[in-house]
Motif scaffolding. Structure first.
Motif, PDB file in Angstrom:
ATOM      1  N   LEU A 107       0.896  -0.937   0.066  1.00 35.23           N
ATOM      2  CA  LEU A 107      -0.243   0.494  -0.197  1.00 35.23           C
ATOM      3  C   LEU A 107       0.758   1.167   0.199  1.00 35.23           C
ATOM      4  CD1 LEU A 107      -2.497  -0.922   2.867  1.00 35.23           C
ATOM      5  CD2 LEU A 107      -3.071  -0.412   0.133  1.00 35.23           C
ATOM      6  N   VAL A 108       2.086   1.188   0.778  1.00 33.74           N
ATOM      7  CA  VAL A 108       2.901   2.236   0.341  1.00 33.74           C
ATOM      8  C   VAL A 108       4.204   2.280  -0.102  1.00 33.74           C
ATOM      9  CG1 VAL A 108       4.371   3.836   2.232  1.00 33.74           C
ATOM     10  CG2 VAL A 108       2.075   2.216   2.908  1.00 33.74           C
ATOM     11  N   LEU A 109       4.362   3.608  -0.799  1.00 35.52           N
ATOM     12  CA  LEU A 109       5.939   3.265  -1.752  1.00 35.52           C
ATOM     13  C   LEU A 109       6.975   2.411  -0.981  1.00 35.52           C
ATOM     14  CD1 LEU A 109       5.363   6.521  -3.581  1.00 35.52           C
ATOM     15  CD2 LEU A 109       4.921   4.234  -4.367  1.00 35.52           C
ATOM     16  N   GLY A 110       7.950   2.290  -1.266  1.00 34.32           N
ATOM     17  CA  GLY A 110       9.671   1.638  -0.451  1.00 34.32           C
ATOM     18  C   GLY A 110       9.793   2.526   0.060  1.00 34.32           C
ATOM     19  N   GLY A 111       9.430   4.270  -0.474  1.00 34.81           N
ATOM     20  CA  GLY A 111      10.773   5.055   0.283  1.00 34.81           C
ATOM     21  C   GLY A 111      10.451   5.979   1.243  1.00 34.81           C
ATOM     22  N   LYS A 112       8.885   5.128   1.445  1.00 33.20           N
ATOM     23  CA  LYS A 112       8.186   5.690   2.701  1.00 33.20           C
ATOM     24  C   LYS A 112       8.133   4.462   3.874  1.00 33.20           C
ATOM     25  CE  LYS A 112       6.136   8.578   2.960  1.00 33.20           C
ATOM     26  NZ  LYS A 112       5.910   9.618   3.906  1.00 33.20           N
ATOM     27  N   VAL A 113       8.878   3.695   3.771  1.00 29.97           N
ATOM     28  CA  VAL A 113       9.293   2.813   4.298  1.00 29.97           C
ATOM     29  C   VAL A 113      10.196   2.680   4.765  1.00 29.97           C
ATOM     30  CG1 VAL A 113       9.091   0.038   4.987  1.00 29.97           C
ATOM     31  CG2 VAL A 113       7.058   0.926   3.700  1.00 29.97           C
ATOM     32  N   LEU A 114      11.024   2.730   4.206  1.00 28.85           N
ATOM     33  CA  LEU A 114      12.271   3.362   4.411  1.00 28.85           C
ATOM     34  C   LEU A 114      12.522   4.794   5.055  1.00 28.85           C
ATOM     35  CD1 LEU A 114      14.568   2.340   1.065  1.00 28.85           C
ATOM     36  CD2 LEU A 114      14.180   0.344   3.259  1.00 28.85           C
ATOM     37  N   GLN A 115      12.049   4.889   4.705  1.00 32.10           N
ATOM     38  CA  GLN A 115      11.297   6.872   6.261  1.00 32.10           C
ATOM     39  C   GLN A 115      10.824   6.745   7.302  1.00 32.10           C
ATOM     40  OE1 GLN A 115       9.585   9.320   3.977  1.00 32.10           O
ATOM     41  NE2 GLN A 115      10.895   9.640   2.553  1.00 32.10           N
ATOM     42  N   TRP A 116      10.052   5.622   6.988  1.00 39.09           N
ATOM     43  CA  TRP A 116       9.429   5.179   8.707  1.00 39.09           C
ATOM     44  C   TRP A 116      10.271   3.783   9.235  1.00 39.09           C
ATOM     45  CZ3 TRP A 116       3.974   3.118   7.019  1.00 39.09           C
ATOM     46  CH2 TRP A 116       4.020   3.556   6.197  1.00 39.09           C
ATOM     47  N   GLY A 117      11.766   3.493   8.789  1.00 37.12           N
ATOM     48  CA  GLY A 117      12.674   2.819   9.179  1.00 37.12           C
ATOM     49  C   GLY A 117      13.414   3.621   9.682  1.00 37.12           C
ATOM     50  N   ASP A 118      13.944   4.810   8.897  1.00 40.34           N
ATOM     51  CA  ASP A 118      15.001   5.694   9.124  1.00 40.34           C
ATOM     52  C   ASP A 118      14.835   6.681  11.024  1.00 40.34           C
ATOM     53  OD1 ASP A 118      17.948   7.296   8.949  1.00 40.34           O
ATOM     54  OD2 ASP A 118      16.212   8.216   8.937  1.00 40.34           O
ATOM     55  N   ALA A 119      13.234   6.609  10.735  1.00 39.66           N
ATOM     56  CA  ALA A 119      12.432   7.024  11.718  1.00 39.66           C
ATOM     57  C   ALA A 119      13.160   6.038  12.849  1.00 39.66           C
ATOM     58  CB  ALA A 119      11.114   8.277  11.343  1.00 39.66           C
ATOM     59  N   LEU A 120      12.481   5.117  12.463  1.00 40.66           N
ATOM     60  CA  LEU A 120      12.541   4.112  13.856  1.00 40.66           C
ATOM     61  C   LEU A 120      13.691   3.875  14.967  1.00 40.66           C
ATOM     62  CD1 LEU A 120      10.097   2.608  15.433  1.00 40.66           C
ATOM     63  CD2 LEU A 120      10.580   0.884  13.454  1.00 40.66           C
ATOM     64  N   ALA A 121      15.251   3.432  13.665  1.00 43.44           N
ATOM     65  CA  ALA A 121      16.036   3.533  14.049  1.00 43.44           C
ATOM     66  C   ALA A 121      16.380   4.505  15.247  1.00 43.44           C
ATOM     67  CB  ALA A 121      17.301   3.061  13.271  1.00 43.44           C
ATOM     68  N   THR A 122      16.504   5.273  14.552  1.00 38.95           N
ATOM     69  CA  THR A 122      16.763   6.549  14.856  1.00 38.95           C
ATOM     70  C   THR A 122      16.386   6.969  16.518  1.00 38.95           C
ATOM     71  OG1 THR A 122      16.845   8.241  12.730  1.00 38.95           O
ATOM     72  CG2 THR A 122      17.089   9.676  14.536  1.00 38.95           C
ATOM     73  N   TRP A 123      15.063   6.859  16.442  1.00 40.39           N
ATOM     74  CA  TRP A 123      14.310   7.229  17.812  1.00 40.39           C
ATOM     75  C   TRP A 123      14.603   6.112  18.982  1.00 40.39           C
ATOM     76  CZ3 TRP A 123      10.937   2.836  19.024  1.00 40.39           C
ATOM     77  CH2 TRP A 123      10.724   2.969  20.538  1.00 40.39           C
ATOM     78  N   LEU A 124      15.208   4.632  18.661  1.00 39.22           N
ATOM     79  CA  LEU A 124      15.445   3.665  19.127  1.00 39.22           C
ATOM     80  C   LEU A 124      16.860   4.009  19.519  1.00 39.22           C
ATOM     81  CD1 LEU A 124      14.338   0.997  19.731  1.00 39.22           C
ATOM     82  CD2 LEU A 124      15.920   0.311  18.460  1.00 39.22           C
ATOM     83  N   LEU A 125      18.006   4.365  18.866  1.00 39.74           N
ATOM     84  CA  LEU A 125      18.727   4.757  19.265  1.00 39.74           C
ATOM     85  C   LEU A 125      19.170   5.946  20.932  1.00 39.74           C
ATOM     86  CD1 LEU A 125      20.779   3.776  16.661  1.00 39.74           C
ATOM     87  CD2 LEU A 125      20.933   2.361  18.358  1.00 39.74           C
ATOM     88  N   ARG A 126      18.321   7.150  20.078  1.00 38.48           N
ATOM     89  CA  ARG A 126      18.310   7.972  21.119  1.00 38.48           C
ATOM     90  C   ARG A 126      17.076   8.020  22.162  1.00 38.48           C
ATOM     91  NH1 ARG A 126      16.949  13.459  17.620  1.00 38.48           N
ATOM     92  NH2 ARG A 126      16.962  13.853  20.279  1.00 38.48           N
ATOM     93  N   GLU A 127      16.769   7.186  22.787  1.00 40.25           N
ATOM     94  CA  GLU A 127      15.563   6.912  23.041  1.00 40.25           C
ATOM     95  C   GLU A 127      16.282   6.127  24.995  1.00 40.25           C
ATOM     96  OE1 GLU A 127      13.208   6.975  25.159  1.00 40.25           O
ATOM     97  OE2 GLU A 127      12.151   6.569  23.706  1.00 40.25           O
ATOM     98  N   ARG A 128      15.967   7.586  26.035  1.00 40.25           N
ATOM     99  CA  ARG A 128      16.961   7.325  27.248  1.00 40.25           C
ATOM    100  C   ARG A 128      16.201   6.564  28.301  1.00 40.25           C
ATOM    101  NH1 ARG A 128      20.045   6.844  23.908  1.00 40.25           N
ATOM    102  NH2 ARG A 128      21.647   8.424  23.675  1.00 40.25           N
ATOM    103  N   ASP A 129      14.899   6.641  27.719  1.00 39.04           N
ATOM    104  CA  ASP A 129      13.672   5.984  28.931  1.00 39.04           C
ATOM    105  C   ASP A 129      13.558   3.830  28.880  1.00 39.04           C
ATOM    106  OD1 ASP A 129      11.964   5.530  30.048  1.00 39.04           O
ATOM    107  OD2 ASP A 129      10.949   7.052  30.737  1.00 39.04           O
ATOM    108  N   ARG A 130      14.272   3.685  29.620  1.00 37.06           N
ATOM    109  CA  ARG A 130      14.366   2.078  29.127  1.00 37.06           C
ATOM    110  C   ARG A 130      13.672   2.065  30.834  1.00 37.06           C
ATOM    111  NH1 ARG A 130      20.328   0.491  27.079  1.00 37.06           N
ATOM    112  NH2 ARG A 130      20.565   2.328  25.031  1.00 37.06           N
ATOM    113  N   ARG A 131      13.253   2.233  30.802  1.00 37.85           N
ATOM    114  CA  ARG A 131      12.269   1.213  31.926  1.00 37.85           C
ATOM    115  C   ARG A 131      10.703   0.137  31.069  1.00 37.85           C
ATOM    116  NH1 ARG A 131       9.263   6.079  34.560  1.00 37.85           N
ATOM    117  NH2 ARG A 131       8.679   6.617  32.369  1.00 37.85           N
TER     118      ARG A 131
END
Length: 279
Positions: A107-131
């Motif tokens: 349903l989504v262009l591949g470039g959009k999914v890759l953008q989502w993936g980049d945002a997800l990875a960036t957030w995960l590596l910057r997330e400081r609340d590990r509770r």
């Protein structure tokens, strides 16, 4: 005031209310993803959005919904032990559902999914609340939810060998980050399951996988006694190596490289547990 009686929606098998525009319903549910009440967040907002995605309610709107969840990943990012973690963490879960829906039905262009993936990875590596579990407020579990997102990305046909290798690097970067919180709520298992999703694509060669395991092995060593807690430096990587070995040993649908990866893991575990074996 709620636009609708959400409990009635749950009791009506998540039927979409026909008297309120979907965009307004979505805005309210998105806000409820950040609720500190687990009955509202886990029991209402998340299952409603996830069910509607799975049933195709958002098929024509999936890019916009995913982008909205990406915005949610940034709410309060960098804070520790703050209630903003719920919005971030559950936005990641809904973004995972968006990616999975696109994998099931393009349903989504591949470039959009890759953008989502980049945002997800960036957030995960910057997330400081590990509770993991927060008393009186339920699951935050940002790292586990992020791992689920990486697993969904690994199953997406939009990702090839290069992108799958990046996912492995993200996992390693996360495990090797300095931390004062050891995994206590199954985070290592969720990361191992995400890795298994990468390996099942049979696209990343052993020439990449072996040095990747060796990098983790270096981080899983206890190291010299310098007066600090050595397990804070090595414990998460060590727990992950064990979890990955167990998933490969016991899991179904083994990847083609299963035997080779397990052999490298055995060597890594022997090396990083030498002190324990000799003690």
């Amino acid at each position: 005031m709620d636009l609708v009686n959400w409990q009635a929606v749950l009791q009506d098998d998540f039927q979409v209310p026909d008297h309120t525009p979907l965009d307004k319903l979505t805005t309210e549910l998105t806000e409820l993803l950040g609720a500190t009440d687990p009955e509202v967040r886990d029991g209402l907002a998340y299952p409603t959005l996830a069910t509607w995605i799975e049933r195709g309610v958002y098929d024509d709107l999936l890019p916009g919904l995913g982008d909205g969840m990406v915005a949610g990943l940034k709410v309060g990012l960098g804070e520790r032990e703050d209630d903003g973690v719920f919005r971030r963490s559950f936005s990641a879960l809904i973004l995972t559902e968006c990616i999975a829906r696109d994998t099931a039905r393009p349903l989504v262009l591949g470039g959009k999914v890759l953008q989502w993936g980049d945002a997800l990875a960036t957030w995960l590596l910057r997330e400081r609340d590990r509770r993991g579990f927060v008393p009186d407020k339920g699951w935050a579990h940002a790292l586990a939810h992020g791992a689920d997102g990486l697993g969904a990305l690994a199953r997406s046909p939009h990702l090839g060998a290069a992108e799958l290798t990046v996912l492995l690097d993200v996992i390693a970067d996360l495990l090797l980050q300095p931390t004062d919180v050891l995994f206590a709520h199954g985070e290592e298992d969720r990361l191992a399951l995400a890795t298994l999703a990468v390996l099942r694509r049979n696209a990343v060669p052993m020439t990449v996988l072996e040095p990747w395991v060796n990098r983790l092995s270096d981080g899983a060593r206890l190291g010299p006694d310098d007066g600090t807690d050595p397990f804070l430096r090595s414990g998460n990587a060590q727990a992950y190596l064990r979890a990955l070995y167990l998933q490969l040993a016991l899991g179904n649908r083994p990847p083609a490289a299963r035997a080779d990866v397990m052999l490298v893991l055995v060597g890594a575990l022997r090396e990083t547990n030498r002190t324990l074996r000799e003690g």
